[in-house]
Design a protein around this motif. Structure first.
Motif, PDB file in Angstrom:
ATOM      1  N   MET A  31       3.815  50.096  42.283  1.00 60.97           N
ATOM      2  CA  MET A  31       4.497  51.370  42.361  1.00 60.97           C
ATOM      3  C   MET A  31       4.535  52.049  40.994  1.00 60.97           C
ATOM      4  SD  MET A  31       5.328  52.230  45.217  1.00 60.97           S
ATOM      5  CE  MET A  31       6.385  52.336  46.567  1.00 60.97           C
ATOM      6  N   LEU A  32       4.811  51.255  39.962  1.00 60.71           N
ATOM      7  CA  LEU A  32       4.877  51.813  38.625  1.00 60.71           C
ATOM      8  C   LEU A  32       3.518  52.371  38.220  1.00 60.71           C
ATOM      9  CD1 LEU A  32       6.510  52.221  36.012  1.00 60.71           C
ATOM     10  CD2 LEU A  32       5.712  49.977  35.298  1.00 60.71           C
ATOM     11  N   LEU A  33       2.475  51.619  38.497  1.00 64.25           N
ATOM     12  CA  LEU A  33       1.124  52.055  38.150  1.00 64.25           C
ATOM     13  C   LEU A  33       0.752  53.339  38.907  1.00 64.25           C
ATOM     14  CD1 LEU A  33      -1.395  51.373  36.530  1.00 64.25           C
ATOM     15  CD2 LEU A  33      -2.199  50.068  38.492  1.00 64.25           C
ATOM     16  N   LEU A  34       1.103  53.396  40.186  1.00 64.55           N
ATOM     17  CA  LEU A  34       0.822  54.584  40.983  1.00 64.55           C
ATOM     18  C   LEU A  34       1.554  55.807  40.420  1.00 64.55           C
ATOM     19  CD1 LEU A  34      -0.512  55.797  43.517  1.00 64.55           C
ATOM     20  CD2 LEU A  34       1.553  55.173  44.764  1.00 64.55           C
ATOM     21  N   GLY A  35       2.805  55.627  39.997  1.00 63.22           N
ATOM     22  CA  GLY A  35       3.568  56.718  39.400  1.00 63.22           C
ATOM     23  C   GLY A  35       2.942  57.210  38.113  1.00 63.22           C
ATOM     24  N   ILE A  36       2.470  56.282  37.285  1.00 67.48           N
ATOM     25  CA  ILE A  36       1.832  56.670  36.021  1.00 67.48           C
ATOM     26  C   ILE A  36       0.534  57.438  36.290  1.00 67.48           C
ATOM     27  CG2 ILE A  36       0.689  55.758  33.955  1.00 67.48           C
ATOM     28  CD1 ILE A  36       2.820  53.525  33.971  1.00 67.48           C
ATOM     29  N   VAL A  37      -0.267  56.984  37.255  1.00 65.45           N
ATOM     30  CA  VAL A  37      -1.513  57.665  37.599  1.00 65.45           C
ATOM     31  C   VAL A  37      -1.229  59.080  38.105  1.00 65.45           C
ATOM     32  CG1 VAL A  37      -3.470  57.648  39.216  1.00 65.45           C
ATOM     33  CG2 VAL A  37      -2.816  55.553  38.023  1.00 65.45           C
TER      34      VAL A  37
END
Length: 151
Positions: A1-7
């Motif tokens: 989820m964190l990675l998706l938010g950063i992307v």
């Protein structure tokens, strides 16, 4: 989820940079009887600001409803505790009444003669409905004195 938010944030920054640097065309916006002519980049920034304000508004609404739900839960819990408190108060009243009754019985017993029961019989008299000790039965007549062997 964190990675998706950063992307997603990186994509948003890239799209914003492209729109703001390459948008020099005028856009005509009309609504509610108002005509405005602005650049595409300005329209994009206004859209971001409006979106952020909408997010803040929804956040405030959610916080307000969560707060009021929490308060309702606290009120409900306090009402349950208060209802349980009434049971405690009733129990306290019952115990106080029992204590007063025992104190009255004790004072009544202390006020009678030391060797007599409250109904006036001698303390060593047999209870009503029981047979009196036989005259010849020494075991029932009186207890043995200290140091004396039992019969």
């Amino acid at each position: 989820m964190l990675l998706l938010g950063i992307v997603l944030l990186l994509v948003l920054v890239l799209v914003s940079a492209v729109v703001l640097t390459g948008a020099s065309d005028q856009v005509r916006v009309s609504g509610v009887g108002i005509d405005v002519s602005i650049t595409a980049g300005t329209l994009f920034v206004v859209g971001i600001v409006v979106g952020l304000l909408a997010l803040v508004g929804f956040g405030l609404v959610l916080r307000g409803t969560a707060r009021s739900a929490r308060k309702r839960g606290e009120v409900r819990a306090l009402r349950r505790e208060a209802a349980a408190g009434h049971d405690v108060e009733a129990e306290r009243g019952r115990i106080a009444a029992e204590r007063d009754q025992l104190a009255a019985d004790k004072s009544r017993l202390e006020s009678t003669d030391r060797g007599r029961l409250p109904d006036g019989r001698p303390a060593d008299a047999p209870r009503p409905g029981t047979s009196a000790p036989h005259a010849g039965d020494e075991r029932l007549a009186s207890p043995p004195e200290r140091g004396e062997p039992p019969p």
